[in-house]
Design an enzyme around this catalytic site. Structure first.
Site, mmCIF file in Angstrom:
data_model
loop_
_atom_site.group_PDB
_atom_site.id
_atom_site.type_symbol
_atom_site.label_atom_id
_atom_site.label_comp_id
_atom_site.label_asym_id
_atom_site.label_seq_id
_atom_site.Cartn_x
_atom_site.Cartn_y
_atom_site.Cartn_z
ATOM 1 N N ASP A 43 31.642 11.125 1.013
ATOM 2 C CA ASP A 43 30.502 11.076 1.934
ATOM 3 C C ASP A 43 29.410 10.121 1.464
ATOM 4 O OD1 ASP A 43 29.529 12.442 -0.224
ATOM 5 O OD2 ASP A 43 28.741 14.151 0.912
ATOM 6 N N GLY A 44 29.672 9.395 0.362
ATOM 7 C CA GLY A 44 28.707 8.430 -0.145
ATOM 8 C C GLY A 44 27.804 8.964 -1.236
ATOM 9 N N GLU A 45 27.830 10.265 -1.488
ATOM 10 C CA GLU A 45 26.988 10.859 -2.526
ATOM 11 C C GLU A 45 27.419 10.366 -3.900
ATOM 12 O OE1 GLU A 45 26.427 15.391 -4.021
ATOM 13 O OE2 GLU A 45 26.122 15.048 -1.873
ATOM 14 N N ARG A 101 7.124 -5.169 -3.723
ATOM 15 C CA ARG A 101 6.270 -5.752 -2.678
ATOM 16 C C ARG A 101 5.325 -4.709 -2.087
ATOM 17 N NH1 ARG A 101 11.287 -8.066 -1.376
ATOM 18 N NH2 ARG A 101 11.340 -10.348 -1.382
ATOM 19 N N GLN A 102 5.798 -3.470 -2.032
ATOM 20 C CA GLN A 102 5.023 -2.406 -1.391
ATOM 21 C C GLN A 102 4.107 -1.762 -2.429
ATOM 22 O OE1 GLN A 102 7.618 0.170 1.019
ATOM 23 N NE2 GLN A 102 9.195 -1.404 0.871
ATOM 24 N N ASP A 174 3.109 -19.965 -2.640
ATOM 25 C CA ASP A 174 2.005 -19.355 -1.900
ATOM 26 C C ASP A 174 0.858 -19.098 -2.872
ATOM 27 O OD1 ASP A 174 2.714 -17.001 -3.310
ATOM 28 O OD2 ASP A 174 4.043 -16.380 -1.695
ATOM 29 N N LYS A 197 0.858 -21.453 3.409
ATOM 30 C CA LYS A 197 1.720 -20.911 4.458
ATOM 31 C C LYS A 197 1.146 -19.604 4.982
ATOM 32 C CE LYS A 197 4.823 -18.359 1.337
ATOM 33 N NZ LYS A 197 6.184 -18.280 0.766
ATOM 34 N N ARG A 199 2.384 -15.797 7.127
ATOM 35 C CA ARG A 199 3.515 -14.937 7.466
ATOM 36 C C ARG A 199 3.245 -14.257 8.805
ATOM 37 N NH1 ARG A 199 6.944 -14.182 3.210
ATOM 38 N NH2 ARG A 199 6.171 -14.722 1.134
ATOM 39 N N ASP A 223 8.357 -18.628 -8.582
ATOM 40 C CA ASP A 223 7.996 -17.395 -7.885
ATOM 41 C C ASP A 223 8.699 -16.238 -8.573
ATOM 42 O OD1 ASP A 223 6.771 -15.776 -6.071
ATOM 43 O OD2 ASP A 223 7.815 -16.532 -4.303
#
Length: 226
Positions: A43-45, A101-102, A174, A197, A199, A223
């Site tokens: 099941d992917g577990e 990024r978050q 950037d 630039k 976004r 980067d």
């Protein structure tokens, strides 16, 4: 004596995010990273088991947390298994810290993914984190445990210096990467340019202008995420 019962100062483990890198690290320090079994149920577990004695040992788990999210789950399961096996200390070695990024709430009703992942790693039982070039330096403060934040710049600088490139310009893609690019330029004795630039949406960017002389030059684009 069977290696299962071998006692030593540290135990090296690795998830499946980057097995070649883990093997190279193991070759350098003379310790195999193949001390854990990681399998997937129908099941992917994910199932994770440490196959060597971890009691009283320093356990280092090499695992990046890039997509898919299974990489994070593997790290959490291995850290939890090490803690339950009475390891003296569990260190999560994360060459690439995903969800970096978050790192802030820049829109209404969005998650701070980097902080959430940090909380999960601490809750799973990690005592220390080692990582390279976080997307933002403040991510170090998201962990309630010690963090060793390493930098790849010295390695890259030596590589490009040895290539003896002429007419070299270091380009920041950037504004956010400008400080890093300037640092590379200073170490390499190269000129500097930056891309202006915007976004319009996630995963989309529009180049408005290039500030600096790049025509006919060898351009080194710097980067932390590509």
């Amino acid at each position: 004596m069977d290696d299962t019962y071998r006692r030593g100062p540290f135990l090296l483990l690795a998830g499946r995010a980057n097995r070649p890198l883990a093997s190279e690290i193991g070759d350098i320090i003379g310790e195999s990273p193949d001390g854990a079994t990681i399998q997937q149920f129908a099941d992917g577990e994910i199932f994770a088991r440490i196959d060597r004695n971890a009691r009283g040992r320093d356990v280092f788990i090499i695992q990046s947390t890039n997509a898919p999210a299974d990489t994070i789950m593997e790290l959490l399961l291995l850290a939890d298994a090490a803690r339950r096996a009475s390891a003296a200390r569990v260190t999560a070695v994360i060459p690439y810290f995903g969800y970096g990024r978050q790192d802030r709430k820049d829109q209404p009703r969005v998650a701070i993914g980097a902080k959430l992942v940090a909380n999960l790693i601490v809750a799973a039982g990690a005592d220390r984190v080692v990582s390279i070039d976080f997307h933002q330096h403040q991510i170090q403060g998201f962990f309630d445990i010690p963090v060793d934040h390493l930098y790849a710049a010295p390695v890259f600088t030596k590589y490009f210096r040895d290539k003896k490139l002429e007419d070299l310009v270091v380009v920041a893609p950037d504004v956010g990467s400008a400080k890093m690019a300037r640092g590379f330029g200073k170490r390499l004795g190269a000129s500097f340019a930056i891309i202006d630039k915007r976004r319009p949406s996630a995963n989309m960017s529009e180049v408005l202008n290039v500030v600096g002389d790049v025509e006919g030059m060898n351009c080194l684009l710097v980067d932390d995420m590509l």
